[in-house]
Write an enzyme that holds these catalytic residues in place. Structure first.
Site, PDB file in Angstrom:
ATOM      1  N   LYS A 131       0.829  -1.129  -0.043  1.00  0.00           N
ATOM      2  CA  LYS A 131      -0.026   0.063  -0.029  1.00  0.00           C
ATOM      3  C   LYS A 131       0.824   1.323   0.050  1.00  0.00           C
ATOM      4  O   LYS A 131       1.697   1.124   0.700  1.00  0.00           O
ATOM      5  CB  LYS A 131      -0.945  -0.029   1.330  1.00  0.00           C
ATOM      6  CG  LYS A 131      -1.825   1.192   1.262  1.00  0.00           C
ATOM      7  CD  LYS A 131      -2.819   1.180   2.304  1.00  0.00           C
ATOM      8  CE  LYS A 131      -2.492   1.278   3.807  1.00  0.00           C
ATOM      9  NZ  LYS A 131      -3.655   1.532   4.636  1.00  0.00           N
TER      10      LYS A 131
ATOM     11  N   TYR B  84      -3.717  -0.710 -13.962  1.00  0.00           N
ATOM     12  CA  TYR B  84      -2.358  -1.422 -13.715  1.00  0.00           C
ATOM     13  C   TYR B  84      -1.104  -0.465 -13.855  1.00  0.00           C
ATOM     14  O   TYR B  84      -1.373   0.802 -14.138  1.00  0.00           O
ATOM     15  CB  TYR B  84      -2.068  -2.241 -14.981  1.00  0.00           C
ATOM     16  CG  TYR B  84      -2.012  -1.775 -16.341  1.00  0.00           C
ATOM     17  CD1 TYR B  84      -0.695  -1.454 -16.831  1.00  0.00           C
ATOM     18  CD2 TYR B  84      -3.377  -1.516 -17.026  1.00  0.00           C
ATOM     19  CE1 TYR B  84      -0.842  -0.772 -18.023  1.00  0.00           C
ATOM     20  CE2 TYR B  84      -3.158  -0.877 -18.211  1.00  0.00           C
ATOM     21  CZ  TYR B  84      -1.983  -0.616 -18.702  1.00  0.00           C
ATOM     22  OH  TYR B  84      -1.967   0.050 -20.022  1.00  0.00           O
TER      23      TYR B  84
ATOM     24  N   SER C 176      -3.988   3.397 -17.150  1.00  0.00           N
ATOM     25  CA  SER C 176      -2.949   2.892 -16.189  1.00  0.00           C
ATOM     26  C   SER C 176      -2.664   3.917 -15.225  1.00  0.00           C
ATOM     27  O   SER C 176      -3.422   4.755 -15.173  1.00  0.00           O
ATOM     28  CB  SER C 176      -1.884   2.515 -17.018  1.00  0.00           C
ATOM     29  OG  SER C 176      -1.321   3.673 -17.616  1.00  0.00           O
TER      30      SER C 176
END
Length: 117
Positions: free
Chosen positions: A9, A58, A25
């Site tokens: 994270k 992503y 993305s």
């Protein structure tokens, strides 16, 4: 049994750019990727603290040391430059392994997105 658990994270990074005219993305400073144990191509969940949006995309590697957090393509519509976001990745692992796994959580500088050591 396999379960999905928090792997990494980046907590409270600041969006530095939103580029609607790029394939979807998120571009992330390579220093942040290294610190958070994330890699290019990895699926991530983005949580926007400013507007409550939650979405997936992503990773693309950004310039090392730049502090870059850039949402690209359709994701650019979910943020404003300056928004504070949490970037989360998950991993599938065996239930017993997951009991002993420690996720990597990084708290970068909230203004510059630089890794605080």
């Amino acid at each position: 049994m396999m379960i999905e658990v928090l792997k990494s994270k980046l907590h409270c990074v600041r969006v530095t750019e939103a580029n609607l005219n790029y394939m979807g993305s998120i571009t992330i400073d390579e220093d942040l990727l290294d610190a958070a144990n994330m890699i290019a191509g990895e699926k991530v969940q983005i949580v926007n603290n400013n507007n409550g949006e939650r979405f997936e995309t992503y990773i693309i590697k950004g310039e090392r040391g730049s502090g870059c957090i850039c949402l690209n393509g359709a994701a650019a519509r979910k943020v404003q430059v300056g928004d504070i976001c949490i970037i989360i990745s998950y991993a599938l692992m065996d239930f017993e392994e997951a009991k002993h796994f420690t996720p990597t959580v990084v708290f970068p500088d909230s203004t510059t997105n630089k890794v605080i050591r």
